[in-house]
Design an enzyme around this catalytic site. Structure first.
Site, PDB file in Angstrom:
ATOM      1  N   HIS A  42     -74.622 113.327 -11.298  1.00  0.00           N
ATOM      2  CA  HIS A  42     -74.949 112.254 -10.355  1.00  0.00           C
ATOM      3  C   HIS A  42     -73.731 111.336 -10.260  1.00  0.00           C
ATOM      4  O   HIS A  42     -73.713 110.251 -10.830  1.00  0.00           O
ATOM      5  CB  HIS A  42     -76.192 111.493 -10.795  1.00  0.00           C
ATOM      6  CG  HIS A  42     -77.436 112.326 -10.811  1.00  0.00           C
ATOM      7  ND1 HIS A  42     -77.703 113.242 -11.814  1.00  0.00           N
ATOM      8  CD2 HIS A  42     -78.469 112.409  -9.942  1.00  0.00           C
ATOM      9  CE1 HIS A  42     -78.860 113.844 -11.553  1.00  0.00           C
ATOM     10  NE2 HIS A  42     -79.333 113.356 -10.434  1.00  0.00           N
ATOM     11  N   SER A 103     -68.327 107.163 -13.344  1.00  0.00           N
ATOM     12  CA  SER A 103     -68.079 108.236 -14.315  1.00  0.00           C
ATOM     13  C   SER A 103     -67.069 109.282 -13.830  1.00  0.00           C
ATOM     14  O   SER A 103     -66.305 109.806 -14.653  1.00  0.00           O
ATOM     15  CB  SER A 103     -69.395 108.890 -14.741  1.00  0.00           C
ATOM     16  OG  SER A 103     -70.195 109.226 -13.627  1.00  0.00           O
ATOM     17  N   GLU A 121     -73.005 115.070  -6.015  1.00  0.00           N
ATOM     18  CA  GLU A 121     -73.561 113.849  -5.425  1.00  0.00           C
ATOM     19  C   GLU A 121     -74.353 114.220  -4.175  1.00  0.00           C
ATOM     20  O   GLU A 121     -73.802 114.800  -3.235  1.00  0.00           O
ATOM     21  CB  GLU A 121     -72.450 112.848  -5.077  1.00  0.00           C
ATOM     22  CG  GLU A 121     -72.938 111.582  -4.422  1.00  0.00           C
ATOM     23  CD  GLU A 121     -74.079 110.911  -5.184  1.00  0.00           C
ATOM     24  OE1 GLU A 121     -75.120 110.631  -4.567  1.00  0.00           O
ATOM     25  OE2 GLU A 121     -73.927 110.678  -6.409  1.00  0.00           O
ATOM     26  N   GLY A 146     -77.578 117.587  -8.254  1.00  0.00           N
ATOM     27  CA  GLY A 146     -76.772 117.921  -9.413  1.00  0.00           C
ATOM     28  C   GLY A 146     -77.504 118.699 -10.488  1.00  0.00           C
ATOM     29  O   GLY A 146     -76.896 119.503 -11.194  1.00  0.00           O
ATOM     30  N   ASP A 166     -77.017 111.537 -15.406  1.00  0.00           N
ATOM     31  CA  ASP A 166     -77.477 110.144 -15.316  1.00  0.00           C
ATOM     32  C   ASP A 166     -78.126 109.867 -13.962  1.00  0.00           C
ATOM     33  O   ASP A 166     -77.582 109.119 -13.147  1.00  0.00           O
ATOM     34  CB  ASP A 166     -76.329 109.162 -15.596  1.00  0.00           C
ATOM     35  CG  ASP A 166     -75.175 109.294 -14.610  1.00  0.00           C
ATOM     36  OD1 ASP A 166     -75.015 110.382 -14.037  1.00  0.00           O
ATOM     37  OD2 ASP A 166     -74.459 108.306 -14.396  1.00  0.00           O
TER      38      ASP A 166
END
Length: 279
Positions: A42, A103, A121, A146, A166
């Site tokens: 993500h 990230s 994404e 994802g 995440d």
């Protein structure tokens, strides 16, 4: 669905915990020269302006990364110095912390020539921004879910694996879906290291994730949590990380790393960890 935008929350206490965990894991894994296949399920847009109107609307970074940045000269451990490198690279020439890496940019900063990086994404606009904000040319960016994309990609060609999961958890089913994906990914690549972030909410929605993982379909798993000392009446009261197949001594190094910034005048939080699934 897909209404969550991390620009409102960039640099908050959850990001400090998540990116400290990611920074530490990368540092420990890259102590060996063999290649690592890295996956971010993500990814978001990859880079955030903390002076943007969305960031200023919530001002969550003020009680998160900005407090860490203000005392950065006192954080002298090797693990903190490793963490601070991407921030210093993005904010050269001044004492102000304006740009905060998502990230993908943390992964990109430390990516070695032998490592592979895949970013997922699903949000269309965030995916477009991600293409613009990722500076490394040999990164694979996928406009798709994802969790599904990860499972199609395992096992990787590289001898080692690091995954960051995440989700925003804006959909209640994300908790069960994440636990299910973690178990399936572990079955497909048992030697991989998997990091799973989750919010700790007053409504206890995160407990579904913890219960499913604790059933023991994948392991061993460490749970590390930061809980606010003065939680709000609604919303997030803390932040958690699950680490499947953690590097040796990972939990002690993260605990020692975060200890100097968890006080009442800093992140105003307490940390705790245990083995959700024993070794």
């Amino acid at each position: 669905m897909l209404s969550y935008l991390h620009a409102y929350h960039a640099g908050n206490i959850a990001d400090v915990q998540k990116h400290a965990a990611l920074s530490l894991t990368l540092s420990m894994m890259q102590a060996k020269p063999s290649a690592i296949a890295c996956f971010d399920t993500h990814a978001g847009r990859g880079l955030y302006d903390l002076q943007d109107e969305r960031a200023r609307k919530t001002a969550e970074a003020d009680s998160g990364i900005q407090r860490v940045w203000a005392v950065r000269n006192t954080l002298v451990s090797d693990d903190w110095q490793h963490f601070l490198q991407p921030l210093e690279a993005l904010n050269r020439g001044g004492s102000e912390l304006r740009y905060y890496p998502g990230s993908p940019r943390w992964f990109c900063h430390w990516k070695r020539a032998q490592d592979a990086l895949t970013l997922f994404e699903l949000h269309s606009n965030e995916n477009d921004q991600l293409h613009r904000k990722v500076p490394v040319p040999d990164v694979r960016i996928c406009h798709e879910d994802g969790l599904k994309g990860l499972l199609r990609s395992l096992p990787p060609a590289a001898p080692r694996l690091l995954v960051l999961m995440d989700p925003s958890y804006e959909i209640r089913s994300d908790y069960a879906d994440t636990a299910r994906t973690l178990a399936r990914a572990w079955r497909q690549c048992r030697h991989g290291v998997y990091l799973v972030w989750y919010p700790i909410l007053l409504d206890g929605g995160h407990q579904v994730l913890l219960d499913r993982v604790a059933e023991g379909q994948a392991g061993p798993v460490i749970r590390h949590e930061l809980r606010l000392q003065s939680p709000p009446e609604r919303g997030m009261i803390g932040s958690g990380m699950l680490v499947l197949n953690p590097p040796w001594q990972w939990q002690h190094r993260l605990e020692a790393m975060l200890a100097p910034v968890c006080g009442a005048d800093m992140l105003a939080s307490t940390q705790q960890w245990d083995w959700l699934v024993p070794e």
